[in-house]
Design an enzyme around this catalytic site. Sequence first.
Site, PDB file in Angstrom:
ATOM      1  NE  ARG A 272       0.359 -11.168   0.385  1.00 55.56           N
ATOM      2  CZ  ARG A 272      -0.310 -10.896  -0.732  1.00 55.56           C
ATOM      3  NH1 ARG A 272      -0.726  -9.665  -0.972  1.00 55.56           N
ATOM      4  NH2 ARG A 272      -0.577 -11.852  -1.607  1.00 55.56           N
ATOM      5  CD  GLU A 300      -4.517  -8.804   5.098  1.00 49.51           C
ATOM      6  OE1 GLU A 300      -4.893  -9.686   4.309  1.00 49.51           O
ATOM      7  OE2 GLU A 300      -3.669  -7.955   4.830  1.00 49.51           O
ATOM      8  CG  HIS A 319      -5.437  -8.419   1.074  1.00 50.89           C
ATOM      9  ND1 HIS A 319      -4.501  -9.231   1.667  1.00 50.89           N
ATOM     10  CD2 HIS A 319      -5.055  -8.339  -0.241  1.00 50.89           C
ATOM     11  CE1 HIS A 319      -3.618  -9.632   0.776  1.00 50.89           C
ATOM     12  NE2 HIS A 319      -3.930  -9.091  -0.406  1.00 50.89           N
TER      13      HIS A 319
END
Length: 356
Positions: A272, A300, A319
């Site tokens: 993450r 993000e 991602h």
Amino acid sequence: MCTRAAGSKLCGRHRIALRYDGIEERAAWRKKRMLRVGYPATLPAELFRDFPSGIELIPISDKMDHDVDIDVWIPDPYSTKAIRAWPRLRGVKLVLAMMAGTEWIPETVGPHVTICNAHGAHNISTAEWTIASILAMLKYFPLYFDIQRSGIWKRRFEASTHYAEITGDTHTTYPPVLQEELTGKTVLLVGYGAIGKEIERMLEPFAVKVIRIARSARSQPEVHAVSELDALLPRADVVILILPATAESRGLIGLRQLSLLHQGALLVNSARGPIVDTDALVKALNSGRIRAALDVTEPEPLPEGHPLWSCPNLFITPHIGGSTPQFAPRSLRVAADELRRYMNGEPLRNVVQAAI
Ligand SMILES: NC(=O)c1ccc[n+]([C@@H]2O[C@H](COP(=O)([O-])OP(=O)(O)OC[C@H]3O[C@@H](n4cnc5c(N)ncnc54)[C@H](OP(=O)(O)O)[C@@H]3O)[C@@H](O)[C@H]2O)c1
């Protein structure tokens, strides 16, 4: 094969609501004491074929203009859609996430709901992304892809200068080609859970030295406590981050940690974004000290013009690490197992938040 009934369809052993607002239908279903399970309306119903009988599947969309009663919620893996849908949901007691990382869910649903993740469902996809990104960086695939797109056979002779800059090794390289080997390198695995173990398994053929880190130390195999991170960083050729984003792990890799890496070390973040301090990473990359491969970033999505986009020696994917075609079937198998346990009153396997 599904057969249609008025206002609903039967798919295998489940009833799937076609209208969310049929009061009569809901009353009838309640009498049968079916467990109402909300699932992302974007997913095909066939994916739920193996769910236990005695449940009623309710498609949930972020565009609903009315409230829906459900007992169990399988949120859309796209958190923005799921967060938009949440205010319309009533009576949710259990959340079964399709992801391994569930950081946005507790703050959305509050403390009175039990949350389970899809532990184990994304081991293969995420571990494969990690290995692929390491090899891509050590084989300079992003650079060679740029060369291919330029349509010119070039840059065979820049190796010595580049190696001198990135690794600090000033010897002339022969043959003069940019390419390194993973075999024999030292890999620091930060996070030794389901995916960390899968990464280690996939690294086996490369005969790397793996140093493992988790929250607490243990033996057989040897795992170091995260308190030893700073002491271990200088030994790593490759650092892999594969741990959850929590209050403790936020900013785990900051200026100090990046400065402890040796010249040219590769940082891989398949976990993450918030685990790495982005400003510190931009500085370290721009100074030419380290390399990085990121599947995840903070923020993000990474906005247009963000300094990370133009950093040297960096490979970014948006991602996608866990998102292969096996994502949904695998995570829904885990959810089906949890549902079965829930309905039988057995302990759930993957609780990340127990309802208070
Ligand atoms: N890129 C993607 O698409 C993608 C896909 C799937 C998952 N992920 C990310 O990968 C993470 C790991 O997944 P997993 O299934 O392997 O989780 P897991 O089985 O729960 O393992 C987590 C590991 O991280 C360690 N850990 C937790 N907090 C830590 C800390 N503060 N410092 C050091 N180590 C810490 C744990 O230590 P202990 O063993 O001591 O408890 C454990 O070894 C997920 O949470 C998710 O964020 C990303």
